[in-house]
Each structure stands twice: as structure tokens, then as C-alpha cells.
Write a protein that holds these residues in place. Structure first.
Motif, PDB file in Angstrom:
ATOM      1  N   LYS A 105       0.836  -1.206   0.000  1.00  0.00           N
ATOM      2  CA  LYS A 105       0.000   0.000   0.000  1.00  0.00           C
ATOM      3  C   LYS A 105       0.868   1.253   0.000  1.00  0.00           C
ATOM      4  O   LYS A 105       0.611   2.209  -0.742  1.00  0.00           O
ATOM      5  N   PHE A 106       1.920   1.249   0.812  1.00  0.00           N
ATOM      6  CA  PHE A 106       2.840   2.385   0.854  1.00  0.00           C
ATOM      7  C   PHE A 106       3.530   2.572  -0.493  1.00  0.00           C
ATOM      8  O   PHE A 106       3.719   3.694  -0.964  1.00  0.00           O
ATOM      9  N   ILE A 107       3.933   1.447  -1.091  1.00  0.00           N
ATOM     10  CA  ILE A 107       4.596   1.522  -2.394  1.00  0.00           C
ATOM     11  C   ILE A 107       3.655   2.133  -3.431  1.00  0.00           C
ATOM     12  O   ILE A 107       4.044   3.014  -4.211  1.00  0.00           O
ATOM     13  N   ALA A 108       2.397   1.661  -3.438  1.00  0.00           N
ATOM     14  CA  ALA A 108       1.416   2.170  -4.402  1.00  0.00           C
ATOM     15  C   ALA A 108       1.176   3.662  -4.226  1.00  0.00           C
ATOM     16  O   ALA A 108       0.912   4.381  -5.197  1.00  0.00           O
ATOM     17  N   GLU A 109       1.296   4.141  -2.996  1.00  0.00           N
ATOM     18  CA  GLU A 109       1.072   5.569  -2.732  1.00  0.00           C
ATOM     19  C   GLU A 109       2.228   6.438  -3.216  1.00  0.00           C
ATOM     20  O   GLU A 109       2.025   7.600  -3.582  1.00  0.00           O
ATOM     21  N   LYS A 110       3.433   5.907  -3.206  1.00  0.00           N
ATOM     22  CA  LYS A 110       4.618   6.722  -3.494  1.00  0.00           C
ATOM     23  C   LYS A 110       5.182   6.540  -4.901  1.00  0.00           C
ATOM     24  O   LYS A 110       6.058   7.296  -5.312  1.00  0.00           O
ATOM     25  N   ILE A 111       4.690   5.552  -5.653  1.00  0.00           N
ATOM     26  CA  ILE A 111       5.169   5.341  -7.010  1.00  0.00           C
ATOM     27  C   ILE A 111       4.180   5.963  -8.001  1.00  0.00           C
ATOM     28  O   ILE A 111       2.981   5.723  -7.924  1.00  0.00           O
ATOM     29  N   LYS A 112       4.691   6.759  -8.922  1.00  0.00           N
ATOM     30  CA  LYS A 112       3.857   7.401  -9.934  1.00  0.00           C
ATOM     31  C   LYS A 112       4.389   7.043 -11.324  1.00  0.00           C
ATOM     32  O   LYS A 112       5.586   6.817 -11.501  1.00  0.00           O
ATOM     33  N   TRP A 113       3.487   7.009 -12.292  1.00  0.00           N
ATOM     34  CA  TRP A 113       3.959   6.699 -13.635  1.00  0.00           C
ATOM     35  C   TRP A 113       4.358   7.965 -14.386  1.00  0.00           C
ATOM     36  O   TRP A 113       3.778   9.025 -14.186  1.00  0.00           O
ATOM     37  N   VAL A 114       5.366   7.814 -15.209  1.00  0.00           N
ATOM     38  CA  VAL A 114       5.864   8.909 -16.033  1.00  0.00           C
ATOM     39  C   VAL A 114       5.266   8.799 -17.434  1.00  0.00           C
ATOM     40  O   VAL A 114       4.603   9.711 -17.917  1.00  0.00           O
ATOM     41  N   PHE A 115       5.504   7.628 -18.073  1.00  0.00           N
ATOM     42  CA  PHE A 115       4.938   7.349 -19.394  1.00  0.00           C
ATOM     43  C   PHE A 115       4.723   5.848 -19.557  1.00  0.00           C
ATOM     44  O   PHE A 115       5.550   5.054 -19.090  1.00  0.00           O
ATOM     45  N   PRO A 116       3.672   5.444 -20.258  1.00  0.00           N
ATOM     46  CA  PRO A 116       3.625   4.068 -20.768  1.00  0.00           C
ATOM     47  C   PRO A 116       4.573   4.020 -21.962  1.00  0.00           C
ATOM     48  O   PRO A 116       4.632   4.984 -22.742  1.00  0.00           O
ATOM     49  N   LEU A 117       5.321   2.949 -22.100  1.00  0.00           N
ATOM     50  CA  LEU A 117       6.288   2.881 -23.195  1.00  0.00           C
ATOM     51  C   LEU A 117       5.917   1.804 -24.222  1.00  0.00           C
ATOM     52  O   LEU A 117       5.022   1.999 -25.017  1.00  0.00           O
ATOM     53  N   TYR A 118       6.540   0.647 -24.170  1.00  0.00           N
ATOM     54  CA  TYR A 118       6.412  -0.334 -25.250  1.00  0.00           C
ATOM     55  C   TYR A 118       5.799  -1.633 -24.730  1.00  0.00           C
ATOM     56  O   TYR A 118       5.767  -1.894 -23.531  1.00  0.00           O
ATOM     57  N   ASN A 119       5.313  -2.463 -25.654  1.00  0.00           N
ATOM     58  CA  ASN A 119       4.804  -3.782 -25.289  1.00  0.00           C
ATOM     59  C   ASN A 119       5.964  -4.756 -25.070  1.00  0.00           C
ATOM     60  O   ASN A 119       6.928  -4.776 -25.841  1.00  0.00           O
ATOM     61  N   GLN A 120       5.842  -5.550 -24.016  1.00  0.00           N
ATOM     62  CA  GLN A 120       6.797  -6.619 -23.747  1.00  0.00           C
ATOM     63  C   GLN A 120       6.107  -7.941 -24.075  1.00  0.00           C
ATOM     64  O   GLN A 120       5.168  -8.354 -23.396  1.00  0.00           O
ATOM     65  N   GLU A 121       6.563  -8.583 -25.128  1.00  0.00           N
ATOM     66  CA  GLU A 121       5.943  -9.823 -25.558  1.00  0.00           C
ATOM     67  C   GLU A 121       6.353 -10.985 -24.660  1.00  0.00           C
ATOM     68  O   GLU A 121       7.480 -11.031 -24.164  1.00  0.00           O
ATOM     69  N   ILE A 122       5.424 -11.920 -24.465  1.00  0.00           N
ATOM     70  CA  ILE A 122       5.728 -13.121 -23.697  1.00  0.00           C
ATOM     71  C   ILE A 122       6.329 -14.132 -24.653  1.00  0.00           C
ATOM     72  O   ILE A 122       5.660 -14.649 -25.549  1.00  0.00           O
ATOM     73  N   HIS A 123       7.624 -14.361 -24.482  1.00  0.00           N
ATOM     74  CA  HIS A 123       8.365 -15.324 -25.300  1.00  0.00           C
ATOM     75  C   HIS A 123       8.351 -16.680 -24.592  1.00  0.00           C
ATOM     76  O   HIS A 123       8.886 -16.808 -23.485  1.00  0.00           O
ATOM     77  N   LEU A 124       7.727 -17.660 -25.226  1.00  0.00           N
ATOM     78  CA  LEU A 124       7.753 -19.036 -24.729  1.00  0.00           C
ATOM     79  C   LEU A 124       8.670 -19.818 -25.649  1.00  0.00           C
ATOM     80  O   LEU A 124       8.316 -20.128 -26.798  1.00  0.00           O
ATOM     81  N   LEU A 125       9.879 -20.088 -25.173  1.00  0.00           N
ATOM     82  CA  LEU A 125      10.880 -20.800 -25.961  1.00  0.00           C
ATOM     83  C   LEU A 125      10.902 -22.252 -25.511  1.00  0.00           C
ATOM     84  O   LEU A 125      11.084 -22.532 -24.321  1.00  0.00           O
TER      85      LEU A 125
END
Length: 335
Positions: A105-125
Motif C-alpha cells: 500500500k505504501f509503495i502504491a502511494e509513493k510510485i507514480k507513472w511517467v509514461f507508458p512505453l512499449y509492449n513486452q511480448e511473452i516469449h515461450l521458448l
């Protein structure tokens, strides 16, 4: 709260997303740091691209390697010098949803987003006999170390699909790839934006490995679909359909001079996307800075920044340090 209730509630939040705070002594520092991923990850390269950009504008940005998103969000919260971090959207959703843990809860209160960036694909090798996600049932699968976003994502994929591997190995990508090549694993899951340097340079046709499609309807109900085009990797012959998560640039909620510096970094990214697309990792070509990050607040210092001249200046341990985010993930999925 029943762990399945937590998981499913968390997943519904994720659908909408396409301890101690930093020490006061840091007020006297005049540099910024960004925590990314392992040195061969796309996240690390994105961090290096931002470093190069802001250096041209008289800001020094130190780029730190890490185990992944779970380490990153906690590091931005409590580790001096880690002012910015790259964090998966599903990790953000997990932290926001598990309100029963006061540390989260404390972490959620103090972390803010700056920008959404790129998609991270799920690689199943996987080995040649693995043709679908369902084929992982009863198999040996590497799912990333406990402080990686891959670990959380993998556990959720298995929870959603009902697939039950015989063994889930919580190890990093380097060890996992070695074990997969040696035959002691059947598959490995890694979450990163393509092309991933490690997969491009350390896998060859002779390894008899391939990317496995993830087309499970249950999984696709929670994770956005994506596609890894044929030829992304020298050994990849055909398009591979999969799912993805968003990489989000986050910051600690500073109210000191770091506020203006981070605001300036955000301005430089926004105004120089064309430069980043030409000079940086291919993932910059798909970045849309206007996408929402539901459930989290954008950093006020980014929204309200007005240009000012600010100068700034300045790399994991085999023993895992305490991290309540990792502990909470482990607790939710503990049998």
C-alpha cells in the motif's frame, strides 16, 4: 483473503491497463538513476537510449541492471539513486490490488507513472515437441527469478489457463537458456520486448528450439494479443502469435529538486520521440505516450513541468535482498 480471489481480482484490474521511502540524504544528490533489467534485455537498451538522449541535454542518467520488474518497483520506492524504473503493467496491477499488505500500500502511494512505453511480448521458448501453451502440462519450465516480472506473469498464465507444469524453475534467463539447451528443461518463459538481444545472439538453428504460440482463449481474455514477426530472430521462420504486457516508466514521488529533473527527462522523451525511433531500440517505433495507465497516477512533476536548466551527474548480488513485492507474489501462489 483467498489467494484465487486476489489473483482474479488483480486480473480484472490488469484488463484495464492495455518500509522506508527514499532517504532524505538524497536531497543533496544531483544525478538521476534508472533501473531496467539484465544487461541483455530490451529494458536495459531502452534505459541506455534515454541516457544517450538526456546526456545530449546536459543531464546524466545512470543506468542500473536488475533482476526485473519486481525488483525495480521496490528499488524505486526505497533504494537511493534509483529515481526511475521500468515496470511491467501486470506488476503494477498486482501491487495496486493487494491492499491487505501495508508495505505494498505504501509503495502504491509513493510510485507514480511517467509514461507508458512499449509492449513486452511473452516469449515461450521450447523444445520441438512443445507446440502450444497446453503442452507445458507436466513439463519442466523456467519462469524467471522471483524478482522478475516474468515470474509473476508466468505464475498468472498457469493460474488462468489451468496448465500445471511438473516443475517451475525460478531462475534467470541466462541459466534457463543453458538448461534448456542441455535438455534439463522443456521450455522457458521470458517477458521482454522483441527483439531480445539474448535470444538473437545466444540461440541458433542447431539448438532445435522455437517460439511457441500462446493462443489460449482464457489467457487472451486478460492479456492483449501480440505477434512476433517472422525473422525477428535469425532462427525464427514463421510469425508467432502471443500476448504481451506494457512496460511503464515510473518514478518515486519526489517533492525536491528531483521533481524538476524528472519532469525535464519526460519532456525530452516526449519532444524527441522521432530521435529515439531513429537512433534507439526498434521498440520506440510502437511507443504511444498518451496511452492510459489505469489505477495509477501520473507523476505531478511530469504533468506540471515547465522547462528549466538543471544539471545532473554520476551497476546484482547472488543473495536476494528483502522485497515485499516479491514476498507478496510468492505468498499468493504458495500452495
Amino acid at each position: 483473503m483467498d489467494k484465487r480471489v486476489i489473483v482474479m481480482a488483480w486480473l480484472m484490474v490488469m484488463v484495464l491497463i492495455g518500509s522506508l521511502p527514499a532517504k532524505a540524504a538524497e536531497d543533496e544528490q544531483d544525478f538521476l538513476g534508472i533501473i531496467t533489467g539484465d544487461v541483455k534485455s530490451t529494458a536495459h537498451q531502452i534505459g541506455m537510449d534515454i541516457k544517450t538522449l538526456v546526456k545530449l541535454n546536459n543531464i546524466h542518467l545512470a543506468v542500473f541492471n536488475s533482476n526485473g520488474s519486481v525488483e525495480n518497483i521496490y528499488a524505486v520506492y526505497q533504494r537511493p539513486g534509483n529515481h526511475l524504473g521500468l515496470v511491467q503493467s501486470d506488476v503494477l496491477a498486482f501491487v495496486a490490488k493487494v491492499k491487505s499488505d501495508p508495505r505494498l500500500k505504501f509503495i502504491a502511494e509513493k510510485i507514480k507513472w511517467v509514461f507508458p512505453l512499449y509492449n513486452q511480448e511473452i516469449h515461450l521458448l521450447g523444445k520441438e515437441e512443445i507446440h502450444s501453451f497446453t503442452d507445458l502440462d507436466g513439463k519442466r519450465v523456467a519462469i524467471g527469478n522471483l524478482e522478475s516480472g516474468s515470474y509473476l506473469t508466468s505464475r498468472l498464465l498457469f493460474e488462468i489457463s489451468g496448465v500445471r507444469p511438473r516443475q517451475m524453475m525460478a531462475i534467470g534467463n541466462s541459466l534457463a537458456l543453458e538448461a534448456l539447451k542441455a535438455g534439463s528443461l522443456d521450455a522457458m518463459i521470458t517477458v521482454d520486448g522483441f527483439p531480445v538481444e539474448r535470444l538473437a545472439l545466444e540461440v541458433s538453428v542447431s539448438d532445435a528450439l522455437h517460439l511457441v504460440p500462446i493462443t489460449d482463449d482464457k489467457i487472451r481474455a486478460f492479456y492483449p494479443t501480440s505477434r512476433i514477426p517472422a525473422g525477428t530472430y535469425p532462427w525464427q521462420v514463421a510469425d508467432v502469435d502471443t500476448v504481451s504486457v506494457k512496460a511503464v516508466l515510473v518514478a518515486y514521488d519526489f517533492r525536491n529538486h528531483h521533481c524538476d529533473t524528472i519532469g525535464n527527462v519526460a519532456r525530452l522523451i516526449s519532444e524527441n520521440l522521432d530521435w529515439l525511433r531513429f537512433n534507439g531500440h526498434p521498440k520506440w517505433n510502437s511507443v504511444d505516450l498518451n496511452e492510459p495507465v489505469n489505477g495509477w497516477e501520473q507523476y505531478t512533476c511530469v504533468k506540471n513541468y515547465t522547462p528549466a536548466t538543471i544539471e545532473a551527474e554520476t551497476e546484482s548480488s547472488p543473495v536476494r535482498k528483502p522485497n515485499p513485492v516479491a514476498d507478496a507474489i510468492e505468498a499468493v501462489f504458495r500452495p
